[in-house]
Design a protein around this motif. Structure first.
Motif, PDB file in Angstrom:
ATOM      1  N   MET A   1      33.816  28.769 104.769  1.00  0.00           N
ATOM      2  CA  MET A   1      34.889  28.658 103.819  1.00  0.00           C
ATOM      3  C   MET A   1      34.991  27.234 103.267  1.00  0.00           C
ATOM      4  SD  MET A   1      36.617  30.881 102.513  1.00  0.00           S
ATOM      5  CE  MET A   1      38.084  31.729 102.232  1.00  0.00           C
ATOM      6  N   LEU A   2      34.541  26.268 104.066  1.00  0.00           N
ATOM      7  CA  LEU A   2      34.575  24.880 103.623  1.00  0.00           C
ATOM      8  C   LEU A   2      33.703  24.684 102.385  1.00  0.00           C
ATOM      9  CD1 LEU A   2      35.619  22.049 104.172  1.00  0.00           C
ATOM     10  CD2 LEU A   2      33.654  21.672 105.640  1.00  0.00           C
ATOM     11  N   TRP A   3      32.542  25.388 102.356  1.00  0.00           N
ATOM     12  CA  TRP A   3      31.672  25.279 101.184  1.00  0.00           C
ATOM     13  C   TRP A   3      32.431  25.695  99.933  1.00  0.00           C
ATOM     14  CZ3 TRP A   3      30.265  28.624  97.374  1.00  0.00           C
ATOM     15  CH2 TRP A   3      29.273  28.183  96.505  1.00  0.00           C
ATOM     16  N   LEU A   4      33.169  26.804 100.042  1.00  0.00           N
ATOM     17  CA  LEU A   4      33.909  27.310  98.895  1.00  0.00           C
ATOM     18  C   LEU A   4      34.922  26.288  98.417  1.00  0.00           C
ATOM     19  CD1 LEU A   4      34.354  29.658  96.998  1.00  0.00           C
ATOM     20  CD2 LEU A   4      35.988  30.600  98.619  1.00  0.00           C
ATOM     21  N   LYS A   5      35.591  25.636  99.363  1.00  0.00           N
ATOM     22  CA  LYS A   5      36.593  24.648  98.984  1.00  0.00           C
ATOM     23  C   LYS A   5      35.963  23.413  98.362  1.00  0.00           C
ATOM     24  CE  LYS A   5      40.153  25.893 102.304  1.00  0.00           C
ATOM     25  NZ  LYS A   5      40.856  25.501 103.509  1.00  0.00           N
ATOM     26  N   GLU A   6      34.893  22.904  98.984  1.00  0.00           N
ATOM     27  CA  GLU A   6      34.316  21.638  98.546  1.00  0.00           C
ATOM     28  C   GLU A   6      33.400  21.767  97.341  1.00  0.00           C
ATOM     29  OE1 GLU A   6      32.447  19.780 101.846  1.00  0.00           O
ATOM     30  OE2 GLU A   6      34.327  19.376 102.869  1.00  0.00           O
ATOM     31  N   ARG A   7      32.489  22.708  97.404  1.00  0.00           N
ATOM     32  CA  ARG A   7      31.475  22.826  96.353  1.00  0.00           C
ATOM     33  C   ARG A   7      31.731  23.990  95.404  1.00  0.00           C
ATOM     34  NH1 ARG A   7      28.707  18.198  96.452  1.00  0.00           N
ATOM     35  NH2 ARG A   7      27.916  17.714  98.495  1.00  0.00           N
ATOM     36  N   GLY A   8      32.164  25.097  95.985  1.00  0.00           N
ATOM     37  CA  GLY A   8      32.260  26.330  95.227  1.00  0.00           C
ATOM     38  C   GLY A   8      33.245  26.288  94.076  1.00  0.00           C
ATOM     39  N   ILE A   9      34.424  25.792  94.326  1.00  0.00           N
ATOM     40  CA  ILE A   9      35.436  25.767  93.280  1.00  0.00           C
ATOM     41  C   ILE A   9      34.977  24.908  92.112  1.00  0.00           C
ATOM     42  CG2 ILE A   9      37.797  25.060  92.741  1.00  0.00           C
ATOM     43  CD1 ILE A   9      38.521  25.933  95.619  1.00  0.00           C
ATOM     44  N   ALA A  10      34.398  23.767  92.403  1.00  0.00           N
ATOM     45  CA  ALA A  10      33.897  22.895  91.341  1.00  0.00           C
ATOM     46  C   ALA A  10      32.763  23.577  90.577  1.00  0.00           C
ATOM     47  CB  ALA A  10      33.420  21.571  91.910  1.00  0.00           C
ATOM     48  N   VAL A  12      32.235  26.852  90.262  1.00  0.00           N
ATOM     49  CA  VAL A  12      32.793  27.952  89.485  1.00  0.00           C
ATOM     50  C   VAL A  12      33.449  27.407  88.216  1.00  0.00           C
ATOM     51  CG1 VAL A  12      34.586  29.731  89.448  1.00  0.00           C
ATOM     52  CG2 VAL A  12      33.108  29.497  91.445  1.00  0.00           C
ATOM     53  N   ALA A  13      34.282  26.403  88.374  1.00  0.00           N
ATOM     54  CA  ALA A  13      34.972  25.821  87.223  1.00  0.00           C
ATOM     55  C   ALA A  13      33.973  25.259  86.212  1.00  0.00           C
ATOM     56  CB  ALA A  13      35.934  24.726  87.690  1.00  0.00           C
ATOM     57  N   GLU A  14      32.961  24.566  86.704  1.00  0.00           N
ATOM     58  CA  GLU A  14      31.941  23.989  85.824  1.00  0.00           C
ATOM     59  C   GLU A  14      31.198  25.082  85.061  1.00  0.00           C
ATOM     60  OE1 GLU A  14      27.776  21.676  86.490  1.00  0.00           O
ATOM     61  OE2 GLU A  14      29.490  20.939  87.640  1.00  0.00           O
ATOM     62  N   SER A  15      30.856  26.157  85.743  1.00  0.00           N
ATOM     63  CA  SER A  15      30.126  27.255  85.099  1.00  0.00           C
ATOM     64  C   SER A  15      30.961  27.928  84.022  1.00  0.00           C
ATOM     65  CB  SER A  15      29.700  28.291  86.131  1.00  0.00           C
ATOM     66  OG  SER A  15      28.765  27.729  87.002  1.00  0.00           O
ATOM     67  N   VAL A  16      32.237  28.100  84.299  1.00  0.00           N
ATOM     68  CA  VAL A  16      33.123  28.729  83.312  1.00  0.00           C
ATOM     69  C   VAL A  16      33.322  27.797  82.121  1.00  0.00           C
ATOM     70  CG1 VAL A  16      35.478  29.525  82.898  1.00  0.00           C
ATOM     71  CG2 VAL A  16      34.271  30.226  84.969  1.00  0.00           C
ATOM     72  N   LEU A  17      33.662  26.550  82.400  1.00  0.00           N
ATOM     73  CA  LEU A  17      33.965  25.607  81.318  1.00  0.00           C
ATOM     74  C   LEU A  17      32.745  25.255  80.473  1.00  0.00           C
ATOM     75  CD1 LEU A  17      36.456  23.262  83.179  1.00  0.00           C
ATOM     76  CD2 LEU A  17      36.980  25.006  81.468  1.00  0.00           C
ATOM     77  N   ASN A  18      31.552  25.335  81.059  1.00  0.00           N
ATOM     78  CA  ASN A  18      30.341  24.990  80.323  1.00  0.00           C
ATOM     79  C   ASN A  18      29.603  26.209  79.777  1.00  0.00           C
ATOM     80  OD1 ASN A  18      30.683  22.255  80.755  1.00  0.00           O
ATOM     81  ND2 ASN A  18      29.560  22.281  82.666  1.00  0.00           N
ATOM     82  N   SER A  19      30.221  27.373  79.843  1.00  0.00           N
ATOM     83  CA  SER A  19      29.531  28.570  79.359  1.00  0.00           C
ATOM     84  C   SER A  19      29.390  28.532  77.840  1.00  0.00           C
ATOM     85  CB  SER A  19      30.268  29.838  79.787  1.00  0.00           C
ATOM     86  OG  SER A  19      31.480  29.962  79.094  1.00  0.00           O
ATOM     87  N   GLU A  20      28.244  28.971  77.395  1.00  0.00           N
ATOM     88  CA  GLU A  20      27.950  28.975  75.964  1.00  0.00           C
ATOM     89  C   GLU A  20      28.916  29.876  75.208  1.00  0.00           C
ATOM     90  OE1 GLU A  20      24.273  30.276  73.046  1.00  0.00           O
ATOM     91  OE2 GLU A  20      23.820  29.671  75.093  1.00  0.00           O
TER      92      GLU A  20
END
Length: 120
Positions: A1-10, A12-20
């Motif tokens: 779950m730590l991965w999700l908190k530390e890396r995953g959320i960022a 996910v957000a990056e993928s959504v915000l940078n989507s074409e």
């Protein structure tokens, strides 16, 4: 779950915000809003000139004459509100799986781990 908190959320957000798809839809919405604002501003200004000078102002040669920018803006807003991002479908499937962290890691690999493996 730590991965999700530390890396995953960022990730996910990056993928959504940078989507074409999001970039294109937001750009289209901005252009439609700018055009509508220009057309409405020109119409309002023309109305003030007519009232102030008590003359008929010929707007037939203006770029906004006969153009319905409100409809274009409404369509752009609807397109934005109904936007479907492929990455969101992947995330939804991952979150409904038993091992959602592993699924999310497949979608959003840890760049630091990848870089460390490449260096080894």
């Amino acid at each position: 779950m730590l991965w999700l908190k530390e890396r995953g959320i960022a990730s996910v957000a990056e993928s959504v915000l940078n989507s074409e798809e999001l970039d294109k839809t937001v750009a289209h919405l901005l252009v439609a809003a700018r055009n509508d604002g220009y057309a409405q501003g020109y119409a309002e200004c023309s109305h003030h000139v007519v009232n102030a000078l008590k003359v008929d102002w010929d707007t037939s040669k203006s770029a906004t004459h006969g153009v319905n920018t409100e409809v274009a803006l409404a369509a752009a807003k609807m397109q934005f509100n109904n936007l479907q991002l492929p990455v969101m479908d992947l995330i939804d499937v991952a979150l409904h799986s038993e091992d959602h962290v592993a699924q999310l890691k497949e979608i959003f690999p840890d760049r630091q781990e990848d870089e460390d493996e490449d260096l080894a």
